[in-house]
Design a protein around this motif. Sequence first.
Motif, PDB file in Angstrom:
ATOM      1  N   UNK A  75       8.436  -8.825  -0.732  1.00 47.30           N
ATOM      2  CA  UNK A  75       8.432  -8.004  -1.946  1.00 47.30           C
ATOM      3  C   UNK A  75       7.361  -8.565  -2.869  1.00 47.30           C
ATOM      4  N   UNK A  76       6.901  -7.752  -3.801  1.00 47.00           N
ATOM      5  CA  UNK A  76       5.923  -8.255  -4.767  1.00 47.00           C
ATOM      6  C   UNK A  76       6.378  -7.926  -6.185  1.00 47.00           C
ATOM      7  N   UNK A  77       5.884  -8.710  -7.122  1.00 49.29           N
ATOM      8  CA  UNK A  77       6.134  -8.438  -8.532  1.00 49.29           C
ATOM      9  C   UNK A  77       7.040  -9.464  -9.174  1.00 49.29           C
ATOM     10  N   UNK A  78       7.059  -9.437 -10.520  1.00 51.06           N
ATOM     11  CA  UNK A  78       7.905 -10.360 -11.268  1.00 51.06           C
ATOM     12  C   UNK A  78       7.483 -10.371 -12.724  1.00 51.06           C
ATOM     13  N   UNK A  79       8.349 -10.930 -13.575  1.00 54.57           N
ATOM     14  CA  UNK A  79       8.096 -10.883 -15.025  1.00 54.57           C
ATOM     15  C   UNK A  79       6.771 -11.514 -15.435  1.00 54.57           C
ATOM     16  N   UNK A  80       6.356 -12.528 -14.674  1.00 52.47           N
ATOM     17  CA  UNK A  80       5.119 -13.223 -15.008  1.00 52.47           C
ATOM     18  C   UNK A  80       3.908 -12.287 -15.018  1.00 52.47           C
ATOM     19  N   UNK A  81       3.975 -11.235 -14.208  1.00 53.40           N
ATOM     20  CA  UNK A  81       2.807 -10.346 -14.077  1.00 53.40           C
ATOM     21  C   UNK A  81       3.094  -8.951 -14.636  1.00 53.40           C
ATOM     22  N   UNK A  90       0.783  -6.883  -9.379  1.00 55.98           N
ATOM     23  CA  UNK A  90       1.195  -7.215  -8.007  1.00 55.98           C
ATOM     24  C   UNK A  90       1.376  -5.989  -7.114  1.00 55.98           C
ATOM     25  N   UNK A  91       1.882  -4.886  -7.705  1.00 60.84           N
ATOM     26  CA  UNK A  91       2.155  -3.683  -6.918  1.00 60.84           C
ATOM     27  C   UNK A  91       0.889  -3.097  -6.294  1.00 60.84           C
ATOM     28  N   UNK A  92      -0.264  -3.456  -6.883  1.00 61.54           N
ATOM     29  CA  UNK A  92      -1.525  -2.966  -6.307  1.00 61.54           C
ATOM     30  C   UNK A  92      -1.683  -3.425  -4.858  1.00 61.54           C
ATOM     31  N   UNK A  93      -1.063  -4.550  -4.531  1.00 65.92           N
ATOM     32  CA  UNK A  93      -1.131  -5.035  -3.140  1.00 65.92           C
ATOM     33  C   UNK A  93      -0.446  -4.043  -2.201  1.00 65.92           C
ATOM     34  N   UNK A  96      -2.611  -0.986  -1.856  1.00 63.63           N
ATOM     35  CA  UNK A  96      -3.805  -1.268  -1.044  1.00 63.63           C
ATOM     36  C   UNK A  96      -3.443  -1.313   0.438  1.00 63.63           C
ATOM     37  N   UNK A  97      -2.294  -1.910   0.751  1.00 59.94           N
ATOM     38  CA  UNK A  97      -1.867  -1.988   2.149  1.00 59.94           C
ATOM     39  C   UNK A  97      -1.502  -0.595   2.675  1.00 59.94           C
ATOM     40  N   UNK A  98      -0.667   0.107   1.912  1.00 59.70           N
ATOM     41  CA  UNK A  98      -0.211   1.426   2.354  1.00 59.70           C
ATOM     42  C   UNK A  98      -1.384   2.392   2.471  1.00 59.70           C
TER      43      UNK A  98
END
Length: 379
Positions: A75-81, A90-93, A96-98
């Motif tokens: 999973x990706x993402x979190x409060x830090x970002x 983070x969701x851009x990853x 980009x993959x999909x």
Amino acid sequence: MSATYRIAAIPGDGVGPDVVREARRVLDAVADRDGFEIAWRDLTAGGVAIDAHGVALRPEDLEAAGDCDAILLGAVGGPKWDDPDAKVRPEQALFALRGGLELFANLRPVTVHPALIASSPVRRELLEGVDLLIVRELTSGVYFGRPSELRQAAEGRVAVDTVWYSEAEIRRSVVLAFELARGRRRKVTSVDKANVMATSRLWRKVVEEVRADFPDVEVRHQLVDSCAMLLIRQPAEFDVLVTENMFGDILSDEAAVLAGSLGMLPSASLGERRTEHGRFGLYEPIHGSAPTLAGRDLANPLGTILSAAMLLRWSLGREDAAAAVEAAVAAALDGGARTADLLPAGGPTDGLREVGTTAMADAVLAALAAAQPVAGGAR
Ligand code: IPM
Ligand code: MG
């Protein structure tokens, strides 16, 4: 000579590393059992990649992922970002993959293990026989439509997002849904908002065109709002649901309530590309990074382990191994192991034992070891 498969492991953020670690153990165990090799390729994506490289996914990591037979992602993402003004997220990853690997169809199967009926807030009699598959279009719609931006206008701040669909984008997901329905109960529910959206009216037309090639499959069009209601009122009526990107995102979290927990649901993102072993794909649980649970041995690894089973089935052509992993998950649940998210509302009842992430995977591994490898698989 035994086969060697190349799998990219992308743990990501939050509980991603916790659950990917456990699913890897299960995949390595099944490889041992069935006599094949997995060559793992570790890749960084999401918030950890922003910290390390300044971008959510480096082009070379996208390329390396595409070079493998399949991808296992946490999973990706979190409060830090989470800064809404940040340019890199983070969701851009994921996108980009999909998008970059053209994984246009996201398969999200939802079944209710009998032992988990008590874990769902939905009434028991509604859950019996639930076995549905959401086919979510994954590389278009509002997720990829441009423009998508905030503007300063005379009336103040305005924001715009674009829902875009071409008929080709719709058709390839719809065709896959019909094909999959043929291996199931031959019912397709196409979900849209045709009373409001032009993209939905095009979606409906394309479904009508595709259905001509599948006269043996029953088709129903359902507006997304009433579909959301029916998913709870009569979930067992559904077989395959096919829908656009954002409706699929929302409905699949809703459907997870049927399965007892968001932590149970796996997914496979597939495109047209085939490797020498099967269809190239990306496999991930549908849950997010759950930052508050990260690194605390609390996350449910079963959604990722079941995603690994889908990987075995779709990308490696290892149906027996896939069925063995699914059977081992069912056996672990029958044996009473429950991560916190799976405990019935009143806490552990007779025969249930609360376990952490690793002990849950241990229970799956023990069940796998106890089961004989059988020709033909368990289902
Ligand atoms: C999912 C997730 C993602 C999505 C988020 C993290 C961008 O909710 O895979 O369902 O909306 O696609
Ligand atoms: Mg989602």
